[in-house]
Enzyme design. Structure first.
Site, mmCIF file in Angstrom:
data_model
loop_
_atom_site.group_PDB
_atom_site.id
_atom_site.type_symbol
_atom_site.label_atom_id
_atom_site.label_comp_id
_atom_site.label_asym_id
_atom_site.label_seq_id
_atom_site.Cartn_x
_atom_site.Cartn_y
_atom_site.Cartn_z
ATOM 1 N N LYS A 1 8.920 6.521 6.139
ATOM 2 C CA LYS A 1 9.037 5.566 7.306
ATOM 3 C C LYS A 1 10.219 5.732 7.897
ATOM 4 C CE LYS A 1 4.805 4.091 6.832
ATOM 5 N NZ LYS A 1 3.861 4.360 7.961
ATOM 6 N N TYR B 1 8.085 5.996 0.051
ATOM 7 C CA TYR B 1 7.512 5.448 1.260
ATOM 8 C C TYR B 1 8.644 5.149 2.205
ATOM 9 C CZ TYR B 1 4.739 1.846 3.777
ATOM 10 O OH TYR B 1 4.000 1.151 4.902
HETATM 11 P P1 NDP Z 1 -4.815 0.768 5.003
HETATM 12 O O1 NDP Z 1 -4.690 1.112 3.367
HETATM 13 O O2 NDP Z 1 -5.819 -0.439 5.071
HETATM 14 O O3 NDP Z 1 -5.323 2.114 5.611
HETATM 15 C C1 NDP Z 1 -4.782 3.269 5.613
HETATM 16 C C2 NDP Z 1 -5.411 4.166 6.735
HETATM 17 O O4 NDP Z 1 -4.679 5.532 6.660
HETATM 18 C C3 NDP Z 1 -6.957 4.296 6.252
HETATM 19 O O5 NDP Z 1 -7.988 4.222 7.395
HETATM 20 C C4 NDP Z 1 -7.267 5.938 5.770
HETATM 21 O O6 NDP Z 1 -8.249 6.481 5.849
HETATM 22 C C5 NDP Z 1 -6.044 6.514 6.341
HETATM 23 N N1 NDP Z 1 -5.551 7.432 5.877
HETATM 24 C C6 NDP Z 1 -4.598 7.793 4.723
HETATM 25 N N2 NDP Z 1 -4.437 8.983 4.540
HETATM 26 C C7 NDP Z 1 -4.788 9.692 5.450
HETATM 27 C C8 NDP Z 1 -4.817 11.098 5.954
HETATM 28 N N3 NDP Z 1 -4.324 11.736 4.915
HETATM 29 N N4 NDP Z 1 -5.374 11.490 6.952
HETATM 30 C C9 NDP Z 1 -5.982 10.521 7.748
HETATM 31 N N5 NDP Z 1 -5.993 9.396 7.489
HETATM 32 C C10 NDP Z 1 -5.454 8.866 6.394
HETATM 33 O O7 NDP Z 1 -3.518 0.594 5.493
HETATM 34 P P2 NDP Z 1 -2.957 -0.295 6.496
HETATM 35 O O8 NDP Z 1 -3.875 -0.540 7.671
HETATM 36 O O9 NDP Z 1 -2.119 -1.439 5.712
HETATM 37 O O10 NDP Z 1 -1.547 0.702 7.143
HETATM 38 C C11 NDP Z 1 -1.719 1.238 8.351
HETATM 39 C C12 NDP Z 1 -0.140 1.612 8.552
HETATM 40 O O11 NDP Z 1 0.553 0.768 8.758
HETATM 41 C C13 NDP Z 1 0.252 2.759 7.525
HETATM 42 O O12 NDP Z 1 1.059 3.791 7.990
HETATM 43 C C14 NDP Z 1 1.362 1.837 6.749
HETATM 44 O O13 NDP Z 1 2.428 2.572 5.969
HETATM 45 C C15 NDP Z 1 1.743 0.911 7.952
HETATM 46 N N6 NDP Z 1 2.111 -0.375 7.335
HETATM 47 C C16 NDP Z 1 1.535 -1.433 6.749
HETATM 48 C C17 NDP Z 1 1.840 -2.550 6.031
HETATM 49 C C18 NDP Z 1 1.054 -3.517 5.566
HETATM 50 O O14 NDP Z 1 1.528 -4.475 5.065
HETATM 51 N N7 NDP Z 1 -0.258 -3.518 5.545
HETATM 52 C C19 NDP Z 1 3.378 -2.726 6.375
HETATM 53 C C20 NDP Z 1 4.340 -1.744 7.182
HETATM 54 C C21 NDP Z 1 3.519 -0.754 7.631
HETATM 55 P P3 NDP Z 1 -9.597 6.347 5.061
HETATM 56 O O15 NDP Z 1 -10.105 4.971 5.235
HETATM 57 O O16 NDP Z 1 -10.619 7.441 5.528
HETATM 58 O O17 NDP Z 1 -9.139 6.596 3.531
#
Ligand code: NDP
Length: 248
Positions: A164, A160
């Site tokens: 990133k 990861y």
């Molecule tokens: P969630 O797990 O709540 O949501 C992830 C989202 O990504 C979902 O909507 C999912 O879609 C979508 N997704 C995953 N794989 C794919 C794919 N192959 N194609 C299209 N959509 C995809 O994560 P967060 O909201 O927490 O995270 C959002 C971003 O922020 C990410 O990039 C994460 O790495 C980053 N982030 C989050 C942190 C945290 O603490 N939460 C900290 C730092 C960064 P579906 O619902 O259809 O599965």
């Protein structure tokens, strides 16, 4: 009659992974600024539908757009569809991402590959067709959601963190490629944010490591993304901005 005042816009945004978590908050915040939002999801149609309903309930404009960002053809088709329907694409928020944590010594190649394919190669699949349109129009905003893990590294998250950190490099390079065409490319690096992604983690222990004494909220990330998409941010390019409660 529009519910909000900040709606004198005619811009179109694509937010990947906008069905839940940070992506949903970003989609809603952009919509409140009068921007038409394409809500991408991979498999969570129900949650994506809820994002759509929440936007429509506030008199915003949005549409669902299913594609898996690991599928290059699907990404290209989706971007074509947006341009066919709206004749423009002004904002791309590369938000979709996954984690699959394990110490490197125990990590299977599959876990490494899945995370890199989604978080980093997915960025390439979506951004390439979008940036072509933005170059023609000589305007655009690209925001990549990276992570504090990409800035400092995190044990158990070598895959990861690599994905990133890669996104940060890609942000800086692309910003230099397109900066003279009215396009900005920036990265937002959240710390720990209350979403499904941190399920199973010990929130209380994590909070002790954060100067703010708490985890962040999706809306706190979305507020920065919206600023970076605004005309006021025209001179912010190639930057990585943290939203981490002072953790870094
Ligand atoms: P969630 O797990 O709540 O949501 C992830 C989202 O990504 C979902 O909507 C999912 O879609 C979508 N997704 C995953 N794989 C794919 C794919 N192959 N194609 C299209 N959509 C995809 O994560 P967060 O909201 O927490 O995270 C959002 C971003 O922020 C990410 O990039 C994460 O790495 C980053 N982030 C989050 C942190 C945290 O603490 N939460 C900290 C730092 C960064 P579906 O619902 O259809 O599965």
């Amino acid at each position: 009659m529009k519910a909000n005042t900040d709606r004198n816009e005619d811009r179109t945004a694509l937010v990947t992974g906008a069905g839940r978590g940070i992506g949903r908050a970003v989609a809603m915040d952009l919509s409140r600024r009068g921007i038409f939002v394409y809500i991408n999801y991979r498999s969570g149609r129900e949650t994506a539908q809820k994002t759509l309903e929440a936007i429509l309930a506030e008199n915003g404009e949005a549409r669902l757009l299913q594609f898996d960002q690991t599928d290059q053809d699907a990404c290209e088709q989706a971007v074509k569809e947006i341009v066919r329907e709206r004749n423009r694409i002004d904002i791309l928020v590369n938000n979709a991402g996954i984690r699959d944590d394990r110490l490197l010594a125990m990590m299977k190649k599959e876990s490494w590959q899945r995370v890199i394919d989604t978080n980093l190669t997915g960025f390439f699949h979506v951004t390439k067709p979008v940036v072509k349109y933005m170059l023609k129009n000589r305007t655009g905003r690209i925001i990549n959601i990276t992570s504090a893990a990409g800035q400092t590294g995190n044990p158990g998250q070598v895959n990861y963190s690599a994905s990133k950190a890669g996104l940060i490099g890609a942000t800086k390079a692309l910003a230099r490629e397109v900066g003279n065409r009215g396009i900005t490319v920036n990265a937002v690096a959240p710390g720990f944010i209350e979403t499904d992604m941190i399920q199973g983690m010990d929130r209380e222990e994590i909070a002790k490591t954060i100067p703010a004494g708490r985890l962040g909220k999706p809306g706190e990330v979305a507020a920065l993304v919206s600023f970076l998409c605004s005309p006021k941010a025209a001179y912010v390019n190639g930057q990585v901005i943290g939203v981490n409660g002072g953790m870094i």
